[in-house]
Write a protein that holds these residues in place. Structure first.
Motif, PDB file in Angstrom:
ATOM      1  N   LYS A  29      16.046  35.944  -4.031  1.00  0.00           N
ATOM      2  CA  LYS A  29      17.567  36.194  -4.908  1.00  0.00           C
ATOM      3  C   LYS A  29      18.750  36.806  -3.942  1.00  0.00           C
ATOM      4  O   LYS A  29      19.798  36.537  -4.181  1.00  0.00           O
ATOM      5  CB  LYS A  29      17.343  37.343  -6.069  1.00  0.00           C
ATOM      6  CG  LYS A  29      18.630  37.474  -6.892  1.00  0.00           C
ATOM      7  CD  LYS A  29      18.202  38.151  -8.036  1.00  0.00           C
ATOM      8  CE  LYS A  29      19.396  38.440  -9.069  1.00  0.00           C
ATOM      9  NZ  LYS A  29      19.053  39.130  -9.958  1.00  0.00           N
ATOM     10  N   TYR A  30      18.257  37.733  -2.861  1.00  0.00           N
ATOM     11  CA  TYR A  30      19.358  38.423  -1.908  1.00  0.00           C
ATOM     12  C   TYR A  30      18.916  38.171  -0.515  1.00  0.00           C
ATOM     13  O   TYR A  30      17.793  38.232  -0.210  1.00  0.00           O
ATOM     14  CB  TYR A  30      19.086  39.917  -2.370  1.00  0.00           C
ATOM     15  CG  TYR A  30      19.510  40.273  -3.797  1.00  0.00           C
ATOM     16  CD1 TYR A  30      20.887  40.070  -4.171  1.00  0.00           C
ATOM     17  CD2 TYR A  30      18.466  40.854  -4.697  1.00  0.00           C
ATOM     18  CE1 TYR A  30      20.780  40.217  -5.778  1.00  0.00           C
ATOM     19  CE2 TYR A  30      18.905  41.363  -5.759  1.00  0.00           C
ATOM     20  CZ  TYR A  30      19.829  41.055  -6.351  1.00  0.00           C
ATOM     21  OH  TYR A  30      20.295  41.392  -7.682  1.00  0.00           O
ATOM     22  N   THR A  31      20.190  38.096   0.097  1.00  0.00           N
ATOM     23  CA  THR A  31      19.731  37.734   1.424  1.00  0.00           C
ATOM     24  C   THR A  31      19.252  39.191   2.057  1.00  0.00           C
ATOM     25  O   THR A  31      18.774  39.311   3.215  1.00  0.00           O
ATOM     26  CB  THR A  31      21.010  37.305   2.230  1.00  0.00           C
ATOM     27  OG1 THR A  31      22.174  38.360   2.033  1.00  0.00           O
ATOM     28  CG2 THR A  31      21.441  36.153   2.010  1.00  0.00           C
ATOM     29  N   ASP A  32      19.902  40.258   1.779  1.00  0.00           N
ATOM     30  CA  ASP A  32      19.500  41.479   1.978  1.00  0.00           C
ATOM     31  C   ASP A  32      19.041  42.420   0.959  1.00  0.00           C
ATOM     32  O   ASP A  32      19.881  43.001   0.405  1.00  0.00           O
ATOM     33  CB  ASP A  32      20.392  42.273   2.903  1.00  0.00           C
ATOM     34  CG  ASP A  32      19.944  43.749   3.512  1.00  0.00           C
ATOM     35  OD1 ASP A  32      18.855  43.991   3.147  1.00  0.00           O
ATOM     36  OD2 ASP A  32      20.945  44.572   4.052  1.00  0.00           O
ATOM     37  N   PRO A  33      17.820  42.517   0.364  1.00  0.00           N
ATOM     38  CA  PRO A  33      17.681  42.995  -1.112  1.00  0.00           C
ATOM     39  C   PRO A  33      17.728  44.582  -0.910  1.00  0.00           C
ATOM     40  O   PRO A  33      18.108  45.294  -2.094  1.00  0.00           O
ATOM     41  CB  PRO A  33      16.036  42.941  -1.287  1.00  0.00           C
ATOM     42  CG  PRO A  33      15.995  41.675  -0.375  1.00  0.00           C
ATOM     43  CD  PRO A  33      16.659  41.682   0.740  1.00  0.00           C
ATOM     44  N   LEU A  80      26.190  52.991  -1.466  1.00  0.00           N
ATOM     45  CA  LEU A  80      26.827  51.717  -2.193  1.00  0.00           C
ATOM     46  C   LEU A  80      26.111  50.479  -1.707  1.00  0.00           C
ATOM     47  O   LEU A  80      25.792  50.188  -0.533  1.00  0.00           O
ATOM     48  CB  LEU A  80      28.386  51.130  -1.580  1.00  0.00           C
ATOM     49  CG  LEU A  80      29.216  52.334  -1.793  1.00  0.00           C
ATOM     50  CD1 LEU A  80      30.673  52.113  -1.208  1.00  0.00           C
ATOM     51  CD2 LEU A  80      29.590  52.613  -3.224  1.00  0.00           C
ATOM     52  N   CYS A  81      25.280  49.809  -2.698  1.00  0.00           N
ATOM     53  CA  CYS A  81      24.074  48.982  -2.553  1.00  0.00           C
ATOM     54  C   CYS A  81      24.656  47.642  -3.070  1.00  0.00           C
ATOM     55  O   CYS A  81      25.080  47.357  -4.163  1.00  0.00           O
ATOM     56  CB  CYS A  81      22.886  49.303  -3.270  1.00  0.00           C
ATOM     57  SG  CYS A  81      22.438  50.897  -3.193  1.00  0.00           S
ATOM     58  N   GLU A  84      29.003  40.203  -1.630  1.00  0.00           N
ATOM     59  CA  GLU A  84      30.518  40.710  -1.125  1.00  0.00           C
ATOM     60  C   GLU A  84      30.815  41.815  -1.968  1.00  0.00           C
ATOM     61  O   GLU A  84      31.689  42.672  -1.532  1.00  0.00           O
ATOM     62  CB  GLU A  84      31.280  39.600  -1.274  1.00  0.00           C
ATOM     63  CG  GLU A  84      31.226  38.437  -0.458  1.00  0.00           C
ATOM     64  CD  GLU A  84      32.186  37.489  -0.415  1.00  0.00           C
ATOM     65  OE1 GLU A  84      33.063  37.584  -1.421  1.00  0.00           O
ATOM     66  OE2 GLU A  84      32.218  36.379   0.124  1.00  0.00           O
ATOM     67  N   GLY A  85      30.158  42.121  -3.100  1.00  0.00           N
ATOM     68  CA  GLY A  85      30.233  43.393  -4.011  1.00  0.00           C
ATOM     69  C   GLY A  85      31.555  43.191  -4.648  1.00  0.00           C
ATOM     70  O   GLY A  85      32.183  41.970  -5.126  1.00  0.00           O
TER      71      GLY A  85
END
Length: 400
Positions: free
Chosen positions: A314-318, A357-358, A363-364
């Motif tokens: 799901k995420y490139t950097d979990p 901030l996670c 891109e948030g």
């Protein structure tokens, strides 16, 4: 109908009284749990520092909303023994503040835990970046810490991530390894300044068992001065289980003893070995009594549900370490672990305070696992605090 514990009943009665007092606030909430905090000190032998004021605000808001059990849980969490962190104070400030806490702990016959977090380049200058500007400034700061502790008892958690995350790991060092060499100089200086104090016990960083292998962290401990320290710590601000942490600690301590007698750390069993094989290796190669081995402490502040497993792909950097969802408080701090190598189970990370901030590779600006912008590192995180209380294992409140 289930009975509730006497301590919980007292908390709930106190919180209920807040509802009938329109001007009730943080000070009144603090009075409600003062007796409970004293009881916790006596039970564990560890120091209960002043809580984050935001914990009182959250508890008062929950009480006003009629969520008395949640409010009691937040207050109980806030008044459980935990570390006192230092890292952004000037030398005069840190000397004064540590002396005040050390004296207060002494008055309560309790052992304070000081987490020192001021090494240059800490956290690879990321979410918790900062620290001293250079080695000379850091040494002056450590000198002030030593003066503050004086001859009083203290357990020192020295520089989280200082050895598990050296400048070379961050891509921030030069070809000569200048900053990494300075890191080892700084950690060694702190060991030599603090460990000789009459009542101080200094523990060095190992990250956690989901990060470095035993074979990779032991050489760093040796370079960091572990030979002259009481021992090491693991799982600070992370979520590894108590079982994984205690096994990792035993393997590291055993490997250090093996190397001390001329062995090579590369030959030591690590946490990926089958336990039966590792235990057989230890029995054959490490015949040193626990009293002559390096001891360790662990952080159980947020590991009640173990580590978070991110959704596959799901995420490139979990960022599994960063405010993971659905975690719970772990076992209460204690100096009685039942293991001669395991000096204490502690709450080193302040539960309820954000990791930062996670973004998890997005891109948030929102944390995609939470659908909200996480608070800055060290700020109170009400949503996470409530999760930790509700999902605590064992439960934070007696009686279920």
């Amino acid at each position: 109908m289930r009975r509730i514990s006497t301590g919980l009943a007292a908390l709930l009665v106190g919180l209920a009284s807040l509802l009938s007092a329109p001007t009730a606030g943080a000070a009144e909430a603090a009075d409600v749990v003062a007796d409970a905090a004293d009881a916790e000190r006596h039970r564990s032998g560890l120091y209960v520092p002043d809580a984050n004021p935001a914990a009182y605000r959250q508890a008062s808001e929950l009480a006003w909303a009629g969520q008395l059990r949640d409010a009691a849980g937040i207050l109980t969490m806030a008044h459980t023994p935990q570390a006192v962190w230092y890292g952004d104070q000037t030398p005069p400030q840190v000397e004064r503040q540590i002396r005040e806490v050390a004296r207060d702990a002494d008055r309560h016959n309790a052992l304070p835990v000081f987490a020192l977090y001021n090494v240059p380049g800490r956290d690879c200058s990321n979410y918790s970046g900062g620290g001293a500007s250079n080695t000379a400034e850091y040494k002056a700061w450590i000198d002030a810490v030593a003066r503050g502790i004086g001859s009083r008892d203290a357990l020192v958690v020295l520089e989280p991530d200082s050895l598990a995350l050296v400048p070379a790991d961050c891509g921030q060092d030069d070809a000569q390894g200048t900053l990494t060499a300075a890191r080892y100089t700084e950690v060694n200086y702190a060991v030599d300044k603090l460990e000789p104090l009459r009542g101080a016990r200094v523990y060095l960083d190992t990250g956690h068992p989901g990060w470095h292998t035993v074979n990779s962290i032991v050489p760093r401990l040796l370079k960091g001065g572990i030979a002259r320290a009481t021992g090491f710590y693991t799982n600070t601000s992370n979520y590894q289980t108590d079982d994984a942490n205690s096994w990792y600690g035993k393997l590291i301590s055993s490997c250090l003893a093996y190397v001390d007698r001329g062995g090579d750390a590369a030959n030591c069993p690590n946490q990926s070995w089958p336990r039966a094989d590792a235990q057989a290796w230890l029995e054959e190669n490490v015949r040193v009594p626990p009293s002559r081995m390096k001891h360790f402490v662990t952080d159980s502040s947020r590991n009640g549900r173990g580590p978070w497993t991110p959704p596959p792909g799901k995420y490139t950097d979990p960022q599994d370490w960063c405010n993971p969802p659905d975690r719970g408080l772990g076992a209460r701090p204690t100096l009685r672990t039942g293991d001669p190598l395991h000096d204490a189970r502690l709450w080193i990370k302040i539960p309820g305070e954000s990791d930062g901030l996670c973004l998890r590779g997005t891109e948030g600006p929102e944390d995609p696992e939470r659908g909200m912008v996480d608070p800055n590192a060290g700020d109170w995180f009400p949503e996470q605090a409530l999760e930790l209380v509700r999902l605590a294992n064992p439960p934070i409140l007696g009686g279920g």
